[in-house]
Design a protein around this motif. Structure first.
Motif, PDB file in Angstrom:
ATOM      1  N   GLN A  12     -17.648  -8.525 -23.556  1.00  8.67           N
ATOM      2  CA  GLN A  12     -18.401  -9.653 -23.278  1.00  8.67           C
ATOM      3  C   GLN A  12     -18.716  -9.904 -22.352  1.00  8.67           C
ATOM      4  O   GLN A  12     -20.085 -10.255 -21.631  1.00  8.67           O
ATOM      5  CB  GLN A  12     -17.290 -10.786 -23.320  1.00  8.67           C
ATOM      6  CG  GLN A  12     -17.850 -12.022 -23.389  1.00  8.67           C
ATOM      7  CD  GLN A  12     -16.319 -13.201 -22.822  1.00  8.67           C
ATOM      8  OE1 GLN A  12     -15.013 -12.500 -23.070  1.00  8.67           O
ATOM      9  NE2 GLN A  12     -16.729 -14.538 -22.218  1.00  8.67           N
ATOM     10  N   SER A  34     -20.576  -7.504 -20.461  1.00  3.69           N
ATOM     11  CA  SER A  34     -21.300  -6.928 -20.066  1.00  3.69           C
ATOM     12  C   SER A  34     -22.545  -7.690 -20.963  1.00  3.69           C
ATOM     13  O   SER A  34     -23.824  -7.962 -20.187  1.00  3.69           O
ATOM     14  CB  SER A  34     -21.379  -5.184 -21.248  1.00  3.69           C
ATOM     15  OG  SER A  34     -22.240  -4.844 -21.375  1.00  3.69           O
ATOM     16  N   ARG A  35     -22.512  -8.221 -22.039  1.00  3.26           N
ATOM     17  CA  ARG A  35     -23.354  -9.556 -22.529  1.00  3.26           C
ATOM     18  C   ARG A  35     -24.173 -10.258 -21.868  1.00  3.26           C
ATOM     19  O   ARG A  35     -24.550 -10.463 -20.692  1.00  3.26           O
ATOM     20  CB  ARG A  35     -22.746 -10.149 -23.739  1.00  3.26           C
ATOM     21  CG  ARG A  35     -22.492  -8.597 -24.912  1.00  3.26           C
ATOM     22  CD  ARG A  35     -22.918 -10.029 -26.278  1.00  3.26           C
ATOM     23  NE  ARG A  35     -21.399 -10.462 -26.587  1.00  3.26           N
ATOM     24  CZ  ARG A  35     -19.841  -9.401 -26.895  1.00  3.26           C
ATOM     25  NH1 ARG A  35     -19.975  -8.741 -27.112  1.00  3.26           N
ATOM     26  NH2 ARG A  35     -19.235 -10.343 -26.526  1.00  3.26           N
ATOM     27  N   GLN A  36     -23.315 -10.622 -20.251  1.00  2.00           N
ATOM     28  CA  GLN A  36     -22.990 -11.805 -19.512  1.00  2.00           C
ATOM     29  C   GLN A  36     -24.382 -10.808 -18.093  1.00  2.00           C
ATOM     30  O   GLN A  36     -24.989 -11.769 -18.089  1.00  2.00           O
ATOM     31  CB  GLN A  36     -22.143 -12.325 -18.609  1.00  2.00           C
ATOM     32  CG  GLN A  36     -21.221 -12.750 -19.873  1.00  2.00           C
ATOM     33  CD  GLN A  36     -20.341 -13.397 -19.132  1.00  2.00           C
ATOM     34  OE1 GLN A  36     -19.011 -12.506 -18.148  1.00  2.00           O
ATOM     35  NE2 GLN A  36     -19.916 -14.580 -19.390  1.00  2.00           N
ATOM     36  N   HIS A  49     -26.187  -7.920 -19.302  1.00  2.00           N
ATOM     37  CA  HIS A  49     -27.489  -7.945 -19.584  1.00  2.00           C
ATOM     38  C   HIS A  49     -28.441  -9.448 -20.089  1.00  2.00           C
ATOM     39  O   HIS A  49     -29.780  -8.844 -19.412  1.00  2.00           O
ATOM     40  CB  HIS A  49     -27.457  -7.575 -21.016  1.00  2.00           C
ATOM     41  CG  HIS A  49     -26.440  -6.378 -21.252  1.00  2.00           C
ATOM     42  ND1 HIS A  49     -28.227  -4.699 -21.594  1.00  2.00           N
ATOM     43  CD2 HIS A  49     -26.130  -4.963 -20.345  1.00  2.00           C
ATOM     44  CE1 HIS A  49     -27.803  -3.638 -21.508  1.00  2.00           C
ATOM     45  NE2 HIS A  49     -26.920  -4.430 -21.077  1.00  2.00           N
ATOM     46  N   GLN A  50     -27.364 -10.353 -20.066  1.00  2.00           N
ATOM     47  CA  GLN A  50     -28.496 -12.236 -19.672  1.00  2.00           C
ATOM     48  C   GLN A  50     -29.156 -12.246 -18.336  1.00  2.00           C
ATOM     49  O   GLN A  50     -29.882 -12.877 -18.666  1.00  2.00           O
ATOM     50  CB  GLN A  50     -27.561 -12.795 -19.724  1.00  2.00           C
ATOM     51  CG  GLN A  50     -27.322 -13.185 -21.872  1.00  2.00           C
ATOM     52  CD  GLN A  50     -26.074 -14.269 -21.469  1.00  2.00           C
ATOM     53  OE1 GLN A  50     -25.586 -14.627 -20.594  1.00  2.00           O
ATOM     54  NE2 GLN A  50     -25.596 -14.124 -22.820  1.00  2.00           N
ATOM     55  N   ILE A  51     -28.233 -11.997 -17.413  1.00  2.00           N
ATOM     56  CA  ILE A  51     -29.018 -12.009 -15.753  1.00  2.00           C
ATOM     57  C   ILE A  51     -29.853 -11.059 -16.017  1.00  2.00           C
ATOM     58  O   ILE A  51     -30.861 -11.162 -15.296  1.00  2.00           O
ATOM     59  CB  ILE A  51     -28.067 -11.573 -14.691  1.00  2.00           C
ATOM     60  CG1 ILE A  51     -27.341 -12.515 -14.866  1.00  2.00           C
ATOM     61  CG2 ILE A  51     -28.757 -11.272 -13.787  1.00  2.00           C
ATOM     62  CD1 ILE A  51     -25.923 -11.784 -13.966  1.00  2.00           C
ATOM     63  N   ARG A  70     -32.507 -10.077 -18.385  1.00  2.00           N
ATOM     64  CA  ARG A  70     -33.347 -11.078 -19.424  1.00  2.00           C
ATOM     65  C   ARG A  70     -34.536 -11.729 -18.800  1.00  2.00           C
ATOM     66  O   ARG A  70     -35.211 -11.939 -19.111  1.00  2.00           O
ATOM     67  CB  ARG A  70     -32.623 -10.982 -20.405  1.00  2.00           C
ATOM     68  CG  ARG A  70     -32.634  -9.404 -21.416  1.00  2.00           C
ATOM     69  CD  ARG A  70     -32.420 -10.319 -22.881  1.00  2.00           C
ATOM     70  NE  ARG A  70     -30.980 -10.576 -22.652  1.00  2.00           N
ATOM     71  CZ  ARG A  70     -29.848 -10.146 -22.972  1.00  2.00           C
ATOM     72  NH1 ARG A  70     -30.109  -9.089 -23.664  1.00  2.00           N
ATOM     73  NH2 ARG A  70     -28.995 -10.244 -23.233  1.00  2.00           N
ATOM     74  N   ARG A  71     -33.733 -12.147 -17.181  1.00  2.00           N
ATOM     75  CA  ARG A  71     -34.491 -13.023 -16.635  1.00  2.00           C
ATOM     76  C   ARG A  71     -35.850 -12.131 -15.742  1.00  2.00           C
ATOM     77  O   ARG A  71     -36.569 -13.049 -15.087  1.00  2.00           O
ATOM     78  CB  ARG A  71     -32.725 -13.727 -15.304  1.00  2.00           C
ATOM     79  CG  ARG A  71     -32.131 -14.674 -15.989  1.00  2.00           C
ATOM     80  CD  ARG A  71     -30.931 -15.179 -14.843  1.00  2.00           C
ATOM     81  NE  ARG A  71     -30.175 -15.565 -15.686  1.00  2.00           N
ATOM     82  CZ  ARG A  71     -28.543 -15.990 -14.722  1.00  2.00           C
ATOM     83  NH1 ARG A  71     -28.797 -15.945 -13.920  1.00  2.00           N
ATOM     84  NH2 ARG A  71     -27.779 -16.604 -15.447  1.00  2.00           N
ATOM     85  N   ASP A  94     -37.860  -7.659 -20.209  1.00  2.00           N
ATOM     86  CA  ASP A  94     -37.279  -6.862 -21.500  1.00  2.00           C
ATOM     87  C   ASP A  94     -36.980  -5.822 -21.968  1.00  2.00           C
ATOM     88  O   ASP A  94     -36.723  -5.770 -22.536  1.00  2.00           O
ATOM     89  CB  ASP A  94     -37.998  -7.898 -22.425  1.00  2.00           C
ATOM     90  CG  ASP A  94     -37.680  -9.491 -22.999  1.00  2.00           C
ATOM     91  OD1 ASP A  94     -37.536 -10.124 -22.585  1.00  2.00           O
ATOM     92  OD2 ASP A  94     -38.612  -9.879 -22.662  1.00  2.00           O
ATOM     93  N   THR A 117     -27.277 -12.256  -7.947  1.00  2.00           N
ATOM     94  CA  THR A 117     -26.426 -12.993  -9.483  1.00  2.00           C
ATOM     95  C   THR A 117     -25.234 -12.399 -10.139  1.00  2.00           C
ATOM     96  O   THR A 117     -24.129 -13.602  -9.943  1.00  2.00           O
ATOM     97  CB  THR A 117     -27.581 -12.373 -10.349  1.00  2.00           C
ATOM     98  OG1 THR A 117     -29.070 -13.492  -9.060  1.00  2.00           O
ATOM     99  CG2 THR A 117     -27.257 -14.435 -11.482  1.00  2.00           C
ATOM    100  N   GLU A 174     -21.840 -14.973 -10.049  1.00  2.00           N
ATOM    101  CA  GLU A 174     -21.866 -15.721 -11.113  1.00  2.00           C
ATOM    102  C   GLU A 174     -20.658 -14.912 -12.333  1.00  2.00           C
ATOM    103  O   GLU A 174     -20.036 -15.563 -12.773  1.00  2.00           O
ATOM    104  CB  GLU A 174     -23.183 -15.855 -12.303  1.00  2.00           C
ATOM    105  CG  GLU A 174     -24.506 -16.301 -11.626  1.00  2.00           C
ATOM    106  CD  GLU A 174     -25.582 -16.425 -12.144  1.00  2.00           C
ATOM    107  OE1 GLU A 174     -24.865 -15.903 -13.978  1.00  2.00           O
ATOM    108  OE2 GLU A 174     -26.532 -16.814 -12.413  1.00  2.00           O
TER     109      GLU A 174
END
Length: 355
Positions: A84, A86-88, A90-92, A94-95, A98, A132, A136
């Protein structure tokens, strides 16, 4: 003229342990490790920096870790939580881009060559990503910035933990020349010693060496060492990483010494391997699997593997490999047995299925 690439390698600091410390602040400044139970002969997955002061490291048996550090707080692996987080992370990522190549839950390459944020500066982008992640998620990350993939990975390890290191394009030649060969990703103790035996300690030494000398000694890996030593790395960031092998293994509750005991365990491991292959690649014909391997770990924690190419994927061939590799025990008992199979590349898989 091809644009100089801007590659960032992000490596989270003692990721599993850091997540556990975030979840439970009372663990801060105490030696913490995540890993398997001593009752089941587990090993450490990772440990925090206070624990590392006692000489603890990943893959160390939990029993040995507790002997070195009696006050160690050993926590079980909480994989759903780590995934979970790790997914957060990767969302950072992708800002900013890609073009992301995940290596594991806590490590990834990012190509930010065409990112216009922070005036297109890879250094500033890496700083922003690290800041970040901390703001976060309350976790620290180390970063390496370089125009070459292998150098970005080396750079991320230069100022750990919670640090960053930048190798600018004009610094590559000087940095590479002074680079010890054992720092090259993939050069382990055995290869490093073989290179030393050849009188090769740094990349500058390799630069003075004929390529054929390395090819004769190391094959394709010799070419990779030669290229890296000359500051050559044309590998792209792979957005989708295709698994190259699938394996299963078991750490035994009690060591075994007899080959027949190993064969009995193989009877249980082989169906598990089959299930894993069919789950991972349901469309893959077993007839396309042509390279098998068996792994053993002995009571002195030395590991050995034996692979065989151009053979049929079947239990009988795994048994034959086990019989051969068992001879390396030389009186030692066995604490772990594993099976693995190399997967053909997509193009090869399509071609082989025609047969």
């Amino acid at each position: 003229m091809q644009k100089t690439r801007k590659i960032i390698h992000i490596d989270m600091d003692c990721f599993y342990a850091a997540v556990e410390m975030r979840e439970n602040p009372a663990l801060k400044d105490k030696p913490v490790a995540v890993g398997g139970s001593t009752q089941h002969r587990g090993v450490l997955t990772t440990c925090n920096y206070p624990a590392r002061k006692f000489g603890l490291h990943s893959a160390m048996p939990s029993v040995q870790a507790l002997k070195r550090c009696p006050n160690l707080i050993l926590l079980p692996v909480n994989m759903p939580l780590y995934k979970q987080v790790s997914r957060q992370i990767h969302q950072i990522f992708r800002r900013y881009t890609d073009i992301i190549e995940p290596i594991s839950l806590d490590e990834a390459y990012l190509d930010v060559t065409h990112c216009r944020l922070h005036e297109g500066s890879a250094t500033w982008i890496a700083q922003a990503i690290r800041r970040t992640i901390f703001d976060e998620l309350q976790l620290t990350a180390s970063a390496g910035v370089a125009p070459l993939k292998f150098l970005a990975k080396i750079a991320s390890d230069q100022n750990k933990p919670d640090g960053m290191f930048v190798i600018a394009p004009e610094q590559v030649a000087e940095f590479v020349a002074a680079l010890p060969l054992h720092k090259i990703p993939g050069v382990g103790k055995v290869t490093g010693q073989r290179l030393l035996d050849m009188g090769l300690r740094t990349c500058a030494d390799v630069q003075k060496t004929d390529l054929n000398r390395l090819l004769n000694r190391f094959g394709k890996w010799g070419l990779r060492i030669w290229q890296f030593s000359h500051g050559i790395d044309e590998r792209e960031i792979c957005i989708r990483r295709e698994a190259k092998s699938i394996g299963v293994e078991t750490t035994l509750a009690q060591d075994i010494r007899e080959l027949q005991q190993g064969i009995a365990l193989l009877d249980k491991l082989y169906p598990d391997l089959l299930r894993r292959i069919r789950h991972s690649r349901p469309d893959l014909p077993l007839s396309s699997l042509r390279k098998l391997g068996v792994k053993l770990k002995f009571d002195d924690f030395q590991t050995t593997t034996m692979d065989k190419s151009a053979v049929e994927f079947c239990q009988e061939n795994f048994v034959k490999l086990l019989q051969q590799v068992w001879q390396r025990a030389q009186g030692r008992s066995v604490r772990l047995i594993g099976l693995h199979v190399n997967l053909p590349e997509t193009a090869s898989r399509q071609q082989m299925s025609l047969w």
